[in-house]
Write a protein that holds these residues in place. Structure first.
Motif, PDB file in Angstrom:
ATOM      1  N   SER A 148       0.813  -1.230   0.000  1.00  0.00           N
ATOM      2  CA  SER A 148       0.000   0.000   0.000  1.00  0.00           C
ATOM      3  C   SER A 148       0.840   1.269   0.000  1.00  0.00           C
ATOM      4  O   SER A 148       0.358   2.346   0.352  1.00  0.00           O
ATOM      5  CB  SER A 148      -0.961   0.031   1.211  1.00  0.00           C
ATOM      6  OG  SER A 148      -1.820  -1.078   1.191  1.00  0.00           O
ATOM      7  N   VAL A 149       2.102   1.147  -0.410  1.00  0.00           N
ATOM      8  CA  VAL A 149       2.986   2.310  -0.468  1.00  0.00           C
ATOM      9  C   VAL A 149       2.807   3.068  -1.779  1.00  0.00           C
ATOM     10  O   VAL A 149       2.964   4.287  -1.828  1.00  0.00           O
ATOM     11  CB  VAL A 149       4.454   1.873  -0.271  1.00  0.00           C
ATOM     12  CG1 VAL A 149       5.411   3.032  -0.472  1.00  0.00           C
ATOM     13  CG2 VAL A 149       4.642   1.278   1.118  1.00  0.00           C
ATOM     14  N   VAL A 150       2.506   2.345  -2.847  1.00  0.00           N
ATOM     15  CA  VAL A 150       2.205   2.980  -4.127  1.00  0.00           C
ATOM     16  C   VAL A 150       0.872   2.449  -4.630  1.00  0.00           C
ATOM     17  O   VAL A 150       0.403   1.391  -4.209  1.00  0.00           O
ATOM     18  CB  VAL A 150       3.306   2.724  -5.191  1.00  0.00           C
ATOM     19  CG1 VAL A 150       4.664   3.176  -4.690  1.00  0.00           C
ATOM     20  CG2 VAL A 150       3.331   1.270  -5.630  1.00  0.00           C
ATOM     21  N   ALA A 156      -1.680   7.849  -0.954  1.00  0.00           N
ATOM     22  CA  ALA A 156      -2.146   8.770   0.081  1.00  0.00           C
ATOM     23  C   ALA A 156      -3.038   7.949   1.003  1.00  0.00           C
ATOM     24  O   ALA A 156      -4.205   7.703   0.687  1.00  0.00           O
ATOM     25  CB  ALA A 156      -2.924   9.934  -0.528  1.00  0.00           C
ATOM     26  N   PRO A 157      -2.527   7.463   2.131  1.00  0.00           N
ATOM     27  CA  PRO A 157      -3.288   6.560   2.999  1.00  0.00           C
ATOM     28  C   PRO A 157      -4.596   7.172   3.493  1.00  0.00           C
ATOM     29  O   PRO A 157      -4.663   8.361   3.820  1.00  0.00           O
ATOM     30  CB  PRO A 157      -2.328   6.304   4.172  1.00  0.00           C
ATOM     31  CG  PRO A 157      -0.976   6.558   3.598  1.00  0.00           C
ATOM     32  CD  PRO A 157      -1.165   7.688   2.625  1.00  0.00           C
ATOM     33  N   ASP A 158      -5.643   6.335   3.554  1.00  0.00           N
ATOM     34  CA  ASP A 158      -6.939   6.767   4.073  1.00  0.00           C
ATOM     35  C   ASP A 158      -7.125   6.261   5.497  1.00  0.00           C
ATOM     36  O   ASP A 158      -6.207   5.710   6.115  1.00  0.00           O
ATOM     37  CB  ASP A 158      -8.063   6.278   3.155  1.00  0.00           C
ATOM     38  CG  ASP A 158      -8.074   4.763   3.000  1.00  0.00           C
ATOM     39  OD1 ASP A 158      -7.349   4.073   3.750  1.00  0.00           O
ATOM     40  OD2 ASP A 158      -8.811   4.271   2.118  1.00  0.00           O
ATOM     41  N   ALA A 159      -8.326   6.442   6.035  1.00  0.00           N
ATOM     42  CA  ALA A 159      -8.587   6.059   7.424  1.00  0.00           C
ATOM     43  C   ALA A 159      -8.374   4.568   7.647  1.00  0.00           C
ATOM     44  O   ALA A 159      -7.833   4.160   8.683  1.00  0.00           O
ATOM     45  CB  ALA A 159     -10.017   6.460   7.803  1.00  0.00           C
ATOM     46  N   ARG A 201       5.031   7.527   6.995  1.00  0.00           N
ATOM     47  CA  ARG A 201       5.524   8.823   6.513  1.00  0.00           C
ATOM     48  C   ARG A 201       4.482   9.482   5.616  1.00  0.00           C
ATOM     49  O   ARG A 201       4.285  10.699   5.652  1.00  0.00           O
ATOM     50  CB  ARG A 201       6.839   8.627   5.759  1.00  0.00           C
ATOM     51  CG  ARG A 201       7.322   9.863   5.045  1.00  0.00           C
ATOM     52  CD  ARG A 201       7.671  10.984   5.989  1.00  0.00           C
ATOM     53  NE  ARG A 201       8.983  10.835   6.546  1.00  0.00           N
ATOM     54  CZ  ARG A 201       9.663  11.825   7.118  1.00  0.00           C
ATOM     55  NH1 ARG A 201       9.137  13.028   7.216  1.00  0.00           N
ATOM     56  NH2 ARG A 201      10.857  11.617   7.611  1.00  0.00           N
ATOM     57  N   LEU A 202       3.781   8.677   4.828  1.00  0.00           N
ATOM     58  CA  LEU A 202       2.743   9.226   3.952  1.00  0.00           C
ATOM     59  C   LEU A 202       1.581   9.772   4.781  1.00  0.00           C
ATOM     60  O   LEU A 202       0.978  10.786   4.417  1.00  0.00           O
ATOM     61  CB  LEU A 202       2.252   8.145   2.984  1.00  0.00           C
ATOM     62  CG  LEU A 202       3.325   7.559   2.062  1.00  0.00           C
ATOM     63  CD1 LEU A 202       2.733   6.472   1.179  1.00  0.00           C
ATOM     64  CD2 LEU A 202       3.960   8.650   1.210  1.00  0.00           C
ATOM     65  N   VAL A 203       1.276   9.103   5.890  1.00  0.00           N
ATOM     66  CA  VAL A 203       0.228   9.605   6.780  1.00  0.00           C
ATOM     67  C   VAL A 203       0.642  10.946   7.373  1.00  0.00           C
ATOM     68  O   VAL A 203      -0.177  11.867   7.515  1.00  0.00           O
ATOM     69  CB  VAL A 203      -0.056   8.583   7.906  1.00  0.00           C
ATOM     70  CG1 VAL A 203      -1.041   9.156   8.926  1.00  0.00           C
ATOM     71  CG2 VAL A 203      -0.597   7.280   7.326  1.00  0.00           C
TER      72      VAL A 203
END
Length: 221
Positions: free
Chosen positions: A68-70, A82-85, A165-167
């Motif tokens: 789930s990094v890309v 872009a991570p979601d909830a 880091r994306l979060v």
């Protein structure tokens, strides 16, 4: 957003698996905050910079997609996620399993390393450098997992921190989110210095619960 990735300078040395090496390089750059959410990863540019085939690069993208990094969008390309909830909940589910266990049972306690990270974080806090505080926070939690002495757990945590880091990018306009954890991390080190591992593990669990709740509130979950 398509950014100039520049030359890849990471040493390839004699890595046995080129695909894994490519994934490690990209993951480390994401974890370092060099590739923010929404960055388009150009196959042509990356293949040339890393001196690998496009097929190898695509295999690495597949690995990072599973983590789930890309995210791959048909007819558009591959982008940093872009991570979601839901992603935040999964990240913290994993962190609550790994980090308190490393604090409680880890055999390789390195207080000097932890204290160096705290000094870095305090310096960044004094300068109001949010990005540096975030980087120090990442390094702190990476150091906690290193206490386990397990390479596999450290590799797992590296994947989690890349997504973490994306979060953090979602909190870039909320400097207090990082500021408060500078001294909370210092408090954990003090507990460890005094041999109070069980208490440190309990404090860390509460710390992670609070951080998750704040992130979910910010994301409107």
């Amino acid at each position: 957003m398509l950014v100039n990735l520049g030359d890849i300078t990471t040493e390839r040395s004699d890595h046995a698996n080129t695909t894994v090496w490519v994934a490690e390089v990209l993951r480390s750059r994401i974890a370092a905050g060099e590739l923010p959410p929404g960055t388009k990863l150009s196959e042509q540019q990356l293949a040339a910079s890393m001196q690998v085939s496009r097929n190898t690069l695509r295999e690495a993208f597949t690995m990072l997609s599973i983590e789930s990094v890309v995210t791959r969008f048909p007819h558009r390309g591959v982008f940093v996620s872009a991570p979601d909830a839901a992603a935040v909940r999964e990240i913290y589910r994993v962190r609550r399993m790994l980090e308190p266990a490393a604090v409680l049972w880890g055999a390789e306690l390195d207080l000097e390393r932890l204290e160096a990270v705290i000094a870095q974080a305090r310096n960044a806090k004094a300068r109001g450098d949010v990005a540096e505080m975030a980087a120090a926070n990442q390094a702190f939690h990476e150091s906690l997992i290193a206490m386990s002495g397990s390479l596999q757990l450290q590799q797992m945590m590296g994947r989690v921190l890349a997504e973490m880091r994306l979060v953090f990018h979602a909190m870039s306009a909320q400097p207090d989110f990082h500021t408060r954890y500078v001294e909370e991390n210092a408090g954990l080190v003090e507990l460890l210095r005094n041999g109070r591992r069980a208490e440190a593990a309990d404090v860390l669990r509460g710390y992670l619960d609070a951080a998750e709740a704040e992130l979910l509130e910010h994301l409107g979950a």
